[in-house]
Design an enzyme around this catalytic site. Structure first.
Site, PDB file in Angstrom:
ATOM      1  N   HIS A   5       1.019  -1.178   0.191  1.00 42.30           N
ATOM      2  CA  HIS A   5      -0.056  -0.033   0.053  1.00 42.30           C
ATOM      3  C   HIS A   5       0.650   1.336  -0.190  1.00 42.30           C
ATOM      4  O   HIS A   5       1.245   1.760   1.047  1.00 42.30           O
ATOM      5  CB  HIS A   5      -0.923  -0.003   1.355  1.00 42.30           C
ATOM      6  CG  HIS A   5      -1.866   1.044   1.192  1.00 42.30           C
ATOM      7  ND1 HIS A   5      -3.326   0.664   1.297  1.00 42.30           N
ATOM      8  CD2 HIS A   5      -1.876   2.170   0.986  1.00 42.30           C
ATOM      9  CE1 HIS A   5      -4.129   1.652   1.488  1.00 42.30           C
ATOM     10  NE2 HIS A   5      -3.196   2.729   1.084  1.00 42.30           N
ATOM     11  N   ASP A   9       2.064   9.200  -6.115  1.00 39.58           N
ATOM     12  CA  ASP A   9       2.174  10.713  -5.818  1.00 39.58           C
ATOM     13  C   ASP A   9       2.606  11.038  -4.413  1.00 39.58           C
ATOM     14  O   ASP A   9       3.330  12.061  -4.398  1.00 39.58           O
ATOM     15  CB  ASP A   9       0.901  11.534  -6.191  1.00 39.58           C
ATOM     16  CG  ASP A   9      -0.338  10.840  -5.886  1.00 39.58           C
ATOM     17  OD1 ASP A   9      -0.426   9.793  -4.994  1.00 39.58           O
ATOM     18  OD2 ASP A   9      -1.566  11.033  -6.167  1.00 39.58           O
ATOM     19  N   GLY A 159      -9.112   7.948  -1.641  1.00 38.01           N
ATOM     20  CA  GLY A 159     -10.004   9.313  -1.532  1.00 38.01           C
ATOM     21  C   GLY A 159     -10.807   9.538  -0.284  1.00 38.01           C
ATOM     22  O   GLY A 159     -10.457   9.027   0.811  1.00 38.01           O
ATOM     23  N   GLU A 189     -10.755   3.926   7.785  1.00 37.04           N
ATOM     24  CA  GLU A 189      -9.624   4.720   7.763  1.00 37.04           C
ATOM     25  C   GLU A 189     -10.348   6.223   8.299  1.00 37.04           C
ATOM     26  O   GLU A 189     -10.232   6.606   9.453  1.00 37.04           O
ATOM     27  CB  GLU A 189      -9.064   5.172   6.415  1.00 37.04           C
ATOM     28  CG  GLU A 189      -8.115   6.273   6.387  1.00 37.04           C
ATOM     29  CD  GLU A 189      -7.147   6.622   5.153  1.00 37.04           C
ATOM     30  OE1 GLU A 189      -7.950   6.465   4.124  1.00 37.04           O
ATOM     31  OE2 GLU A 189      -5.973   7.189   5.056  1.00 37.04           O
ATOM     32  N   ASP A 266       1.783   3.621   3.038  1.00 35.21           N
ATOM     33  CA  ASP A 266       0.815   4.563   2.536  1.00 35.21           C
ATOM     34  C   ASP A 266       1.390   5.673   1.705  1.00 35.21           C
ATOM     35  O   ASP A 266       1.180   5.675   0.370  1.00 35.21           O
ATOM     36  CB  ASP A 266      -0.023   5.335   3.536  1.00 35.21           C
ATOM     37  CG  ASP A 266      -1.527   5.476   3.010  1.00 35.21           C
ATOM     38  OD1 ASP A 266      -1.927   5.259   1.872  1.00 35.21           O
ATOM     39  OD2 ASP A 266      -2.061   6.351   3.978  1.00 35.21           O
TER      40      ASP A 266
END
Ligand code: ZN
Length: 307
Positions: A5, A9, A159, A189, A266
């Site tokens: 994960h 970007d 998102g 999350e 992440d």
């Protein structure tokens, strides 16, 4: 160590962003690089704002290719043996390139990384908040590229989970299942255990984060029964407020319950971390590392690359 994960970007550091800007002649002289770590007060929404700057230099197939290779090279140097790098191709078309061109570039980068001795898989992200039409275009590309051993290995739904719950994305789960595309979903999350529960009832075998499921015994039992793997991201979870630093992080709780968990970064740049650091912060013992590693190998979308 394996990272399942990691967002493209959010994992590009300042030097890498400047290098990519130079290649495309993007003027970043007025850009503000925020060096402070994100704080839980801002929640996931504030955390996500930090992706704007790296996204600005990732608007060409060439730079998506370059960025994936830069990241893959770094992960290789850090001692990882495999990573599944994810990104949302629909966010990379601002300069007029098609999503197909962007995904082709990502596929080429994955093949090149493999040639250079570091296997990676690329996961395409559908985005909460984007239209059904846009997300289905991304999902269709995943279906198309998956059949070609292209390095594109699966789908994700990412998102703002707080604003856009799973209930709006039945079409995402439906399409992935219908086409047999391996998929994960960010859940548990910004929302609670019910979000994890709905994702696994929709057939998700991997849950991005899933950390808040630890608050609910019933959800943990269902995760166990469904054989779901949770992609935990410790530092990020504290920074977005998904988990409070005052409570013991549930990595070991999940492990003791037999739930398959993995530890991931992440976003190495936004969260200012590395996989090694995450393991150190949680004082992962060698025998625990072996379990986390085995879980990641089993849950990887492209096990072939790990053989
Ligand atoms: Zn994520």
């Amino acid at each position: 160590m394996i990272d399942l994960h990691i967002h493209l970007d959010g994992s590009l550091g300042k030097e890498e962003i400047l290098r990519l800007a130079e290649i495309t002649g993007t003027d970043l002289s007025d850009a503000v690089f925020d060096d402070s770590p994100p704080s839980p007060e801002g929640g996931l929404k504030d955390y996500l704002k930090r992706f704007e700057l790296p996204l600005s230099v990732l608007q060409s197939p060439e730079n998506v290719y370059n960025a994936i290779l830069l990241l893959a090279e770094r992960l290789k140097v850090e001692g990882l043996e495999y990573a599944e790098i994810r990104f949302a191709p629909s966010l990379h078309t601002r300069k007029g390139h098609s999503e197909t061109e962007i995904v082709s570039a990502a596929s080429d980068a994955a093949k090149e990384a493999l040639c250079r001795g570091f296997p990676i898989g690329v996961i395409l992200c559908c985005m909460r908040g984007l239209s059904r039409e846009k997300n289905l275009a991304t999902a269709s590309l995943a279906a198309d590229f998956l059949t070609r051993r292209s390095g594109i290995v699966g789908l994700d739904l990412a998102g703002d989970e707080g604003t856009y719950p799973n209930s709006r994305y039945g079409y995402y789960f439906g399409f992935a299942k219908e086409k047999g595309i391996p998929f994960t979903v960010h859940a548990g999350e910004a929302r609670g255990a019910e979000s994890v529960l709905s994702a696994l009832r929709q057939g998700a075998k991997r849950i991005g984060h899933g950390v808040r499921a630890a608050y609910d015994e019933k959800t943990v039992s269902e995760m166990l029964a469904a054989g779901v793997t949770a992609e935990l991201c410790y530092t990020s979870n504290l920074q977005t407020g998904a988990w409070s630093a005052a409570k013991e992080y549930p990595l070991r709780y999940f492990m003791e319950r037999g739930v398959k968990v993995t530890l991931n970064t992440d976003n190495t740049a936004v969260s200012k971390t590395s996989l090694k650091r995450e393991y150190e912060l949680l004082r992962v013992k060698p025998e625990e590392e072996r379990i986390l590693d085995a879980n990641a190998r089993t849950a990887a979308f492209e096990n072939r690359l790990l053989e």
